[in-house]
Design a protein around this motif. Structure first.
Motif, PDB file in Angstrom:
ATOM      1  N   ARG A 105      34.925 -53.909   0.760  1.00 12.66           N
ATOM      2  CA  ARG A 105      35.248 -55.201   0.135  1.00 12.66           C
ATOM      3  C   ARG A 105      36.670 -55.241  -0.414  1.00 12.66           C
ATOM      4  O   ARG A 105      37.356 -56.242  -0.315  1.00 12.66           O
ATOM      5  CB  ARG A 105      34.287 -55.494  -1.011  1.00 12.66           C
ATOM      6  CG  ARG A 105      32.933 -55.926  -0.594  1.00 12.66           C
ATOM      7  CD  ARG A 105      32.050 -56.171  -1.816  1.00 12.66           C
ATOM      8  NE  ARG A 105      30.700 -56.437  -1.420  1.00 12.66           N
ATOM      9  CZ  ARG A 105      30.252 -57.638  -1.082  1.00 12.66           C
ATOM     10  NH1 ARG A 105      31.068 -58.662  -1.104  1.00 12.66           N
ATOM     11  NH2 ARG A 105      29.007 -57.806  -0.717  1.00 12.66           N
ATOM     12  N   TYR A 106      37.105 -54.147  -1.039  1.00 13.27           N
ATOM     13  CA  TYR A 106      38.397 -54.159  -1.729  1.00 13.27           C
ATOM     14  C   TYR A 106      39.548 -53.623  -0.888  1.00 13.27           C
ATOM     15  O   TYR A 106      40.688 -53.659  -1.322  1.00 13.27           O
ATOM     16  CB  TYR A 106      38.285 -53.392  -3.052  1.00 13.27           C
ATOM     17  CG  TYR A 106      37.440 -54.150  -4.042  1.00 13.27           C
ATOM     18  CD1 TYR A 106      37.980 -55.183  -4.800  1.00 13.27           C
ATOM     19  CD2 TYR A 106      36.090 -53.874  -4.184  1.00 13.27           C
ATOM     20  CE1 TYR A 106      37.204 -55.905  -5.686  1.00 13.27           C
ATOM     21  CE2 TYR A 106      35.296 -54.591  -5.071  1.00 13.27           C
ATOM     22  CZ  TYR A 106      35.858 -55.597  -5.816  1.00 13.27           C
ATOM     23  OH  TYR A 106      35.081 -56.315  -6.694  1.00 13.27           O
ATOM     24  N   THR A 107      39.258 -53.141   0.304  1.00 12.00           N
ATOM     25  CA  THR A 107      40.318 -52.689   1.198  1.00 12.00           C
ATOM     26  C   THR A 107      40.822 -53.883   2.008  1.00 12.00           C
ATOM     27  O   THR A 107      40.020 -54.630   2.562  1.00 12.00           O
ATOM     28  CB  THR A 107      39.797 -51.579   2.138  1.00 12.00           C
ATOM     29  OG1 THR A 107      39.433 -50.450   1.337  1.00 12.00           O
ATOM     30  CG2 THR A 107      40.845 -51.161   3.149  1.00 12.00           C
ATOM     31  N   PRO A 108      42.134 -54.079   2.047  1.00 11.05           N
ATOM     32  CA  PRO A 108      42.659 -55.226   2.802  1.00 11.05           C
ATOM     33  C   PRO A 108      42.451 -55.079   4.303  1.00 11.05           C
ATOM     34  O   PRO A 108      42.218 -53.981   4.813  1.00 11.05           O
ATOM     35  CB  PRO A 108      44.150 -55.233   2.446  1.00 11.05           C
ATOM     36  CG  PRO A 108      44.455 -53.890   1.914  1.00 11.05           C
ATOM     37  CD  PRO A 108      43.173 -53.303   1.413  1.00 11.05           C
ATOM     38  N   THR A 109      42.561 -56.194   4.979  1.00 13.84           N
ATOM     39  CA  THR A 109      42.430 -56.220   6.435  1.00 13.84           C
ATOM     40  C   THR A 109      43.359 -55.184   7.066  1.00 13.84           C
ATOM     41  O   THR A 109      44.520 -55.059   6.671  1.00 13.84           O
ATOM     42  CB  THR A 109      42.771 -57.631   6.963  1.00 13.84           C
ATOM     43  OG1 THR A 109      41.829 -58.549   6.395  1.00 13.84           O
ATOM     44  CG2 THR A 109      42.693 -57.692   8.476  1.00 13.84           C
ATOM     45  N   GLY A 110      42.814 -54.439   8.030  1.00 16.00           N
ATOM     46  CA  GLY A 110      43.590 -53.415   8.720  1.00 16.00           C
ATOM     47  C   GLY A 110      43.653 -52.101   7.965  1.00 16.00           C
ATOM     48  O   GLY A 110      44.331 -51.173   8.400  1.00 16.00           O
ATOM     49  N   GLY A 111      42.928 -51.997   6.862  1.00 20.58           N
ATOM     50  CA  GLY A 111      42.966 -50.778   6.046  1.00 20.58           C
ATOM     51  C   GLY A 111      42.051 -49.680   6.566  1.00 20.58           C
ATOM     52  O   GLY A 111      41.562 -49.727   7.692  1.00 20.58           O
TER      53      GLY A 111
END
Length: 127
Positions: free
Chosen positions: A41-47
């Motif tokens: 949930r808290y990792t940005p897109t592409g993380g």
């Protein structure tokens, strides 16, 4: 994991070591599911989200690291409080995930620690 796919998050398992625990399987599922769900949930897109298991001095170590923003030091103890949510987060949720994790780890005699994946930039979460 539909959310991880939608956000193009690379989920990896590092290492090849297993660990055996004498705990209820449902307790471990609750811990891992809540921690991985939060990381996604808290990792940005592409993380990236990485899981690893190790054994050190007769203790099993589960480590989940992500490339998200991390949790600032002043809030690291508070995130285990029921219904606590970090201000400014656009994520939906009740604020119960980490309090459930804490309750389970306390009950089974485990220890939980929070830090940064990258200690230099104080970013990412390592739990």
């Amino acid at each position: 994991m539909p959310l991880a796919e939608a956000k193009h998050i690379d989920i990896g398992v590092e290492g090849e070591q297993d660990a055996q625990l004498w705990v209820n399987e449902l307790d471990m599922i609750a811990v891992v599911k809540n921690l991985v769900d939060n990381a996604i949930r808290y990792t940005p897109t592409g993380g990236r989200v990485d899981l690893s298991v190790a054994e050190e001095e007769g203790r099993a170590i589960l480590r989940i690291q992500d490339s998200g923003p991390g949790i600032q030091v002043v809030e690291q103890d508070r995130v285990f409080d029921p219904f606590y949510r970090i201000l400014g987060s656009d994520q939906v949720g009740s604020g119960l995930g980490l309090s459930i994790v804490k309750a389970v780890t306390d009950r089974i005699g485990a220890e939980i620690q929070i830090g940064f994946s990258d200690e230099v930039t104080h970013s990412g979460l390592c739990i």
